[in-house]
Enzyme design. Structure first.
Site, PDB file in Angstrom:
ATOM      1  N   ASN A  14       1.049  -1.174  -0.032  1.00  0.00           N
ATOM      2  CA  ASN A  14      -0.130  -0.068  -0.063  1.00  0.00           C
ATOM      3  C   ASN A  14       0.995   1.123  -0.049  1.00  0.00           C
ATOM      4  O   ASN A  14       0.730   2.364  -0.735  1.00  0.00           O
ATOM      5  CB  ASN A  14      -0.952   0.048   1.251  1.00  0.00           C
ATOM      6  CG  ASN A  14      -2.118  -0.990   0.945  1.00  0.00           C
ATOM      7  OD1 ASN A  14      -3.191  -0.335   0.309  1.00  0.00           O
ATOM      8  ND2 ASN A  14      -2.370  -1.951   1.508  1.00  0.00           N
ATOM      9  N   ILE A  88      -2.406   3.253  17.842  1.00  0.00           N
ATOM     10  CA  ILE A  88      -1.697   4.551  18.121  1.00  0.00           C
ATOM     11  C   ILE A  88      -1.907   5.073  19.478  1.00  0.00           C
ATOM     12  O   ILE A  88      -3.027   4.893  20.042  1.00  0.00           O
ATOM     13  CB  ILE A  88      -2.394   5.521  17.079  1.00  0.00           C
ATOM     14  CG1 ILE A  88      -2.151   4.969  15.639  1.00  0.00           C
ATOM     15  CG2 ILE A  88      -2.100   6.878  17.158  1.00  0.00           C
ATOM     16  CD1 ILE A  88      -0.798   5.138  15.120  1.00  0.00           C
ATOM     17  N   HIS A 104      -8.307  -0.721   7.047  1.00  0.00           N
ATOM     18  CA  HIS A 104      -8.753  -1.901   7.592  1.00  0.00           C
ATOM     19  C   HIS A 104      -9.040  -2.944   6.557  1.00  0.00           C
ATOM     20  O   HIS A 104     -10.120  -2.790   5.697  1.00  0.00           O
ATOM     21  CB  HIS A 104      -9.567  -1.927   8.717  1.00  0.00           C
ATOM     22  CG  HIS A 104      -9.661  -3.208   9.473  1.00  0.00           C
ATOM     23  ND1 HIS A 104      -8.899  -3.692  10.568  1.00  0.00           N
ATOM     24  CD2 HIS A 104     -10.648  -4.399   9.544  1.00  0.00           C
ATOM     25  CE1 HIS A 104      -9.285  -4.746  10.969  1.00  0.00           C
ATOM     26  NE2 HIS A 104     -10.162  -5.196  10.312  1.00  0.00           N
ATOM     27  N   ASP A 145      -9.870   0.331  15.305  1.00  0.00           N
ATOM     28  CA  ASP A 145     -10.649  -0.024  14.210  1.00  0.00           C
ATOM     29  C   ASP A 145     -12.331   0.598  14.778  1.00  0.00           C
ATOM     30  O   ASP A 145     -13.119   0.072  14.256  1.00  0.00           O
ATOM     31  CB  ASP A 145     -11.023  -1.558  13.879  1.00  0.00           C
ATOM     32  CG  ASP A 145      -9.706  -2.090  13.522  1.00  0.00           C
ATOM     33  OD1 ASP A 145      -8.801  -1.256  12.976  1.00  0.00           O
ATOM     34  OD2 ASP A 145      -9.539  -3.257  14.041  1.00  0.00           O
TER      35      ASP A 145
HETATM   36  C1  GAR Z   1      -3.243  -4.344   4.238  1.00  0.00           C
HETATM   37  O1  GAR Z   1      -4.151  -5.474   3.887  1.00  0.00           O
HETATM   38  C2  GAR Z   1      -4.043  -3.751   5.458  1.00  0.00           C
HETATM   39  O2  GAR Z   1      -5.261  -3.453   5.111  1.00  0.00           O
HETATM   40  C3  GAR Z   1      -3.415  -4.394   6.706  1.00  0.00           C
HETATM   41  O3  GAR Z   1      -2.401  -4.749   6.638  1.00  0.00           O
HETATM   42  C4  GAR Z   1      -2.105  -5.172   5.174  1.00  0.00           C
HETATM   43  C5  GAR Z   1      -0.807  -4.712   4.655  1.00  0.00           C
HETATM   44  O4  GAR Z   1      -0.432  -4.879   3.519  1.00  0.00           O
HETATM   45  N1  GAR Z   1      -3.962  -3.684   8.116  1.00  0.00           N
HETATM   46  C6  GAR Z   1      -4.430  -4.249   9.070  1.00  0.00           C
HETATM   47  O5  GAR Z   1      -4.697  -5.298   8.943  1.00  0.00           O
HETATM   48  C7  GAR Z   1      -4.617  -2.790  10.129  1.00  0.00           C
HETATM   49  N2  GAR Z   1      -5.458  -3.578  11.001  1.00  0.00           N
HETATM   50  P1  GAR Z   1       0.747  -4.179   2.741  1.00  0.00           P
HETATM   51  O6  GAR Z   1       2.172  -4.076   3.919  1.00  0.00           O
HETATM   52  O7  GAR Z   1       1.213  -4.875   1.844  1.00  0.00           O
HETATM   53  O8  GAR Z   1       0.349  -2.759   2.380  1.00  0.00           O
END
Ligand code: GAR
Length: 189
Positions: A14, A88, A104, A145
């Site tokens: 991301n 946080i 999320h 969340d």
């Molecule tokens: C993402 O899918 C994001 O939505 C999730 O971690 C992943 C990170 O992927 N976040 C959570 O679960 C927060 N509670 P990435 O490192 O490939 O961006």
């Protein structure tokens, strides 16, 4: 120019997608990336893209910490949690009202809360035989969340989809929508 600080904990797909989206943008720039894991792959991605990245340890992050002072001095217009898996601290939330957002990987309020992150979310969605999942972008408050929801997007799940396939579908939504949602928030304020 408005500027964004990104937080991440892992691979950073991301982060990479957001940085690429805002490259050359006329009104929005990414200042830097912070991570709580010094070996997180997100740092390699930042190296490759020439974006400054910093890692920090627990003491640097807790309430009233040095990191909070650094963030205040940087005066970001938005702090974006893009795959950041720590809660946080209260004082950080208080210092940046409506300026910290999170993505999320599920349709909150389902599958949120402590321990519900990354693949744990997709395994639970699979175990409960859900017919859809998706993404939720929300403001960050003091509870995991639970901050006000900004936007949700959903995707159909079939009974043959594995947890990995659900994760892939959800990440596709994240990559498609998250940068645009960030852009919309900053252009409204
Ligand atoms: C993402 O899918 C994001 O939505 C999730 O971690 C992943 C990170 O992927 N976040 C959570 O679960 C927060 N509670 P990435 O490192 O490939 O961006």
């Amino acid at each position: 120019m408005k500027h964004i600080i990104l937080f991440a904990s892992g691979s950073g797909t991301n982060v990479e997608n957001i940085i690429k989206y805002f490259e050359g943008h006329s009104a929005i720039a990414i200042s830097c990336v912070f991570t709580n894991k010094r070996d997180a792959f997100v740092i390699d991605r930042c190296n490759a893209m020439g974006v400054p990245a910093f890692s920090f340890n627990g003491p640097a992050f807790k309430d009233d910490s040095i990191l909070l002072k650094i963030l205040k001095s940087l005066q970001p217009d938005l702090i974006v949690l893009a795959g950041f898996l720590r809660k946080i601290p209260t004082e950080m939330v208080a210092a940046f009202p409506k300026k910290i957002i999170n993505i999320h990987p599920a349709l909150l309020p389902k599958y949120g809360g402590k321990g519900m992150y990354g693949k744990h979310v997709h395994k639970a969605v699979k175990a409960n035989k859900e017919t859809e999942s998706g993404i939720t972008v929300h403001f960050v408050n003091d509870h995991y969340d639970e901050g006000a929801i900004i936007e949700q997007r959903s995707v159909k799940i079939t009974s043959s989809d594995s947890a990995d396939e659900i994760a892939r579908k959800v990440q596709e939504l994240e990559h498609l929508h998250f940068p645009r949602i960030i852009e919309a928030i900053l252009s409204e304020n």
